[in-house]
Design a protein around this motif. Structure first.
Motif, PDB file in Angstrom:
ATOM      1  N   ASP A 145       0.866  -1.474   0.104  1.00 47.81           N
ATOM      2  CA  ASP A 145      -0.108   0.059   0.126  1.00 47.81           C
ATOM      3  C   ASP A 145       0.812   1.260   0.132  1.00 47.81           C
ATOM      4  O   ASP A 145       0.248   2.203  -0.519  1.00 47.81           O
ATOM      5  N   ARG A 146       2.045   1.116   0.428  1.00 41.86           N
ATOM      6  CA  ARG A 146       2.952   2.429   0.433  1.00 41.86           C
ATOM      7  C   ARG A 146       3.277   2.584  -1.084  1.00 41.86           C
ATOM      8  O   ARG A 146       3.255   3.941  -1.345  1.00 41.86           O
ATOM      9  N   ILE A 147       3.465   1.697  -1.833  1.00 41.83           N
ATOM     10  CA  ILE A 147       3.670   2.083  -3.303  1.00 41.83           C
ATOM     11  C   ILE A 147       2.349   2.609  -3.916  1.00 41.83           C
ATOM     12  O   ILE A 147       2.577   3.695  -4.687  1.00 41.83           O
ATOM     13  N   VAL A 148       1.353   1.973  -3.614  1.00 41.15           N
ATOM     14  CA  VAL A 148       0.168   2.605  -4.007  1.00 41.15           C
ATOM     15  C   VAL A 148      -0.206   4.047  -3.668  1.00 41.15           C
ATOM     16  O   VAL A 148      -0.498   5.031  -4.489  1.00 41.15           O
ATOM     17  N   ASP A 149       0.117   4.463  -2.289  1.00 42.74           N
ATOM     18  CA  ASP A 149       0.215   5.930  -1.807  1.00 42.74           C
ATOM     19  C   ASP A 149       1.149   6.788  -2.702  1.00 42.74           C
ATOM     20  O   ASP A 149       0.808   7.696  -2.985  1.00 42.74           O
ATOM     21  N   TYR A 155       0.852  10.959  -9.059  1.00 51.62           N
ATOM     22  CA  TYR A 155       0.003  11.362 -10.152  1.00 51.62           C
ATOM     23  C   TYR A 155      -1.075  12.178  -9.899  1.00 51.62           C
ATOM     24  O   TYR A 155      -1.675  12.982 -10.691  1.00 51.62           O
ATOM     25  N   SER A 156      -1.537  12.556  -8.744  1.00 53.03           N
ATOM     26  CA  SER A 156      -2.542  13.494  -8.360  1.00 53.03           C
ATOM     27  C   SER A 156      -1.853  14.962  -8.571  1.00 53.03           C
ATOM     28  O   SER A 156      -2.518  15.938  -8.948  1.00 53.03           O
ATOM     29  N   LYS A 157      -0.653  15.133  -8.122  1.00 53.51           N
ATOM     30  CA  LYS A 157       0.316  16.332  -8.841  1.00 53.51           C
ATOM     31  C   LYS A 157       0.088  16.569  -9.982  1.00 53.51           C
ATOM     32  O   LYS A 157      -0.005  17.573 -10.648  1.00 53.51           O
ATOM     33  N   VAL A 158       0.595  15.406 -10.876  1.00 54.19           N
ATOM     34  CA  VAL A 158       0.549  15.708 -12.216  1.00 54.19           C
ATOM     35  C   VAL A 158      -0.932  16.055 -12.804  1.00 54.19           C
ATOM     36  O   VAL A 158      -1.018  16.940 -13.551  1.00 54.19           O
ATOM     37  N   LYS A 159      -1.944  15.630 -12.144  1.00 61.01           N
ATOM     38  CA  LYS A 159      -3.530  15.899 -12.705  1.00 61.01           C
ATOM     39  C   LYS A 159      -3.766  17.083 -12.370  1.00 61.01           C
ATOM     40  O   LYS A 159      -4.738  17.777 -12.750  1.00 61.01           O
ATOM     41  N   ALA A 191     -11.816   8.773  -9.295  1.00 59.14           N
ATOM     42  CA  ALA A 191     -10.564   9.780  -9.976  1.00 59.14           C
ATOM     43  C   ALA A 191     -10.501   9.400 -11.405  1.00 59.14           C
ATOM     44  O   ALA A 191      -9.658  10.286 -11.978  1.00 59.14           O
ATOM     45  N   TRP A 192     -10.525   8.308 -11.673  1.00 57.69           N
ATOM     46  CA  TRP A 192     -10.201   7.881 -13.100  1.00 57.69           C
ATOM     47  C   TRP A 192     -11.167   7.444 -14.081  1.00 57.69           C
ATOM     48  O   TRP A 192     -12.366   7.383 -13.954  1.00 57.69           O
ATOM     49  N   ASN A 193     -10.888   7.788 -15.376  1.00 59.96           N
ATOM     50  CA  ASN A 193     -11.799   7.664 -16.412  1.00 59.96           C
ATOM     51  C   ASN A 193     -11.631   6.337 -16.981  1.00 59.96           C
ATOM     52  O   ASN A 193     -12.677   5.952 -17.969  1.00 59.96           O
ATOM     53  N   GLY A 194     -10.694   5.529 -16.583  1.00 62.48           N
ATOM     54  CA  GLY A 194     -10.497   4.085 -17.399  1.00 62.48           C
ATOM     55  C   GLY A 194      -9.196   3.577 -16.936  1.00 62.48           C
ATOM     56  O   GLY A 194      -8.200   4.384 -16.361  1.00 62.48           O
TER      57      GLY A 194
END
Length: 351
Positions: A145-149, A155-159, A191-194
């Motif tokens: 889950d650390r990788i997931v976080d 990617y939240s910063k990217v978006k 949060a994602w379209n696909g």
């Protein structure tokens, strides 16, 4: 230790660099820099496809950014030149891998990321902590889950970029990256379209898992020796790459993790797949699932189960006859082009 790598026409000095202990990040970064000119010689279909209208950019200063856990993360982006991207694609790489080989490839030729960008997509990729050029003990996953976080944070910063904020966004996960992408979605269901999932690690193939008693012993020992490289493992290149020539080319990925899995890493991968297998019905975003019918690394039957059980109303499953695990790197040229075409077609329909 893994077997020393041997490359024809490569100096003894370079061999010493790529055979060095890469547990820490600096030897990995040195090996990648020293070996990139050799990688230019690889004769692979992904490195031949032409591309036009493409600007490659680095994310943040010098391609590195310190995350909230204090780890320096390597990341890259590829953007179509002169026009706004159709969508944002965020890549999640597989176990032991990096975003700097087949996905990025070499500087002058065509790769997965650059092909996607040449088709109008903004593509973003990162190396997880402990993999590729990011900081961390090589191949070590103390908690999945650390990788997931870390992926969500990056990617939240990217978006959040003003130029990208209004665009559709898609997860693209290969193998273990498919598990990462699914767990990102389960934590961010709206949060994602696909998602495009290539041979996703929803379950490790039974032949890859040690016998039950051995597994229980390894789980117990992992509490005391979590970082030790003790888990028995078959030759992943032989299992993943059907094309013999491309199987040999995999060794050129000199910063990939090629040793036996670390105890805690193996336990986390097994636990994560068991967890995902119990939550397939909670997957709700549009899905494109691609899997080789002869995959001996991740179980294609669970991709079928994902397709059947996911609550998504928009889902597609493509199974490829005779194909192994590495659909975009290790198959015949025709199969690779077919898989890639299926991905581009699906993305275009969803933008």
């Amino acid at each position: 230790m893994g077997k020393p790598l041997k490359f024809e026409g490569v100096s003894e000095e370079l061999h010493k660099i790529v055979d060095a202990d890469m547990d820490q990040v600096w030897p990995r970064r040195r090996a990648r820099e020293a070996f990139k000119d050799i990688q230019l010689s690889i004769d692979h279909i992904l490195f031949k496809m032409p591309c036009d209208g493409l600007t490659m950019t680095e994310i943040c200063s010098q391609s590195y950014e310190v995350n909230s856990r204090g780890l320096e993360i390597f990341s890259k982006s590829w953007l179509p030149d002169g026009s706004s991207p159709k969508a944002v694609i965020c890549f999640c790489h597989g176990y032991g891998d990096t975003c700097t080989f087949f996905f990025e490839g070499m500087w002058l030729t065509m790769r997965i990321a650059r092909k996607l960008a040449s088709c109008g997509y903004g593509v973003f990729a990162m190396d997880y902590p402990g993999f590729g050029l990011s900081e961390g003990l090589h191949g070590y996953i103390p908690k999945f889950d650390r990788i997931v976080d870390d992926v969500i944070e990056h990617y939240s910063k990217v978006k959040e970029n003003p130029n990208l904020r209004t665009l559709p966004s898609f997860l693209f996960g290969e193998s273990m990256g498919g598990a990462v992408a699914l767990k990102v979605h389960l934590k961010q269901p709206d949060a994602w379209n696909g998602a495009v999932l290539v041979a996703p690690m929803c379950k490790i193939a039974d032949d890859m898992v040690p016998p039950w008693l051995v597994t229980q012993i390894l789980i117990g020992v992992s509490n005391w020796l979590p970082k030790r490289k003790l888990v028995p493992q078959k030759d992943l290149a032989e299992l993943a790459f059907r094309d013999l020539n491309k199987r040999k080319q995999a060794s050129y990925n000199v910063v990939a993790y090629k040793h036996k899995p670390r105890l805690r890493t193996a336990v986390e991968l097994l636990r994560t797949t068991q967890e995902i297998e119990q939550q397939l019905d909670k997957v709700s975003l549009p899905l494109l699932i691609l899997h080789g019918k002869d995959d001996k690394v991740t179980d294609p039957s669970v991709s079928k189960a994902l397709y059947e059980k996911a609550s998504s109303t928009d889902k597609t499953l493509n199974l490829y006859d005779d194909a192994y695990h590495a659909l975009l790197q290790g198959e015949t040229d025709d199969t690779i082009l077919r898989v890639f075409g299926d991905i581009i077609s699906w993305l275009d329909k969803h933008c």
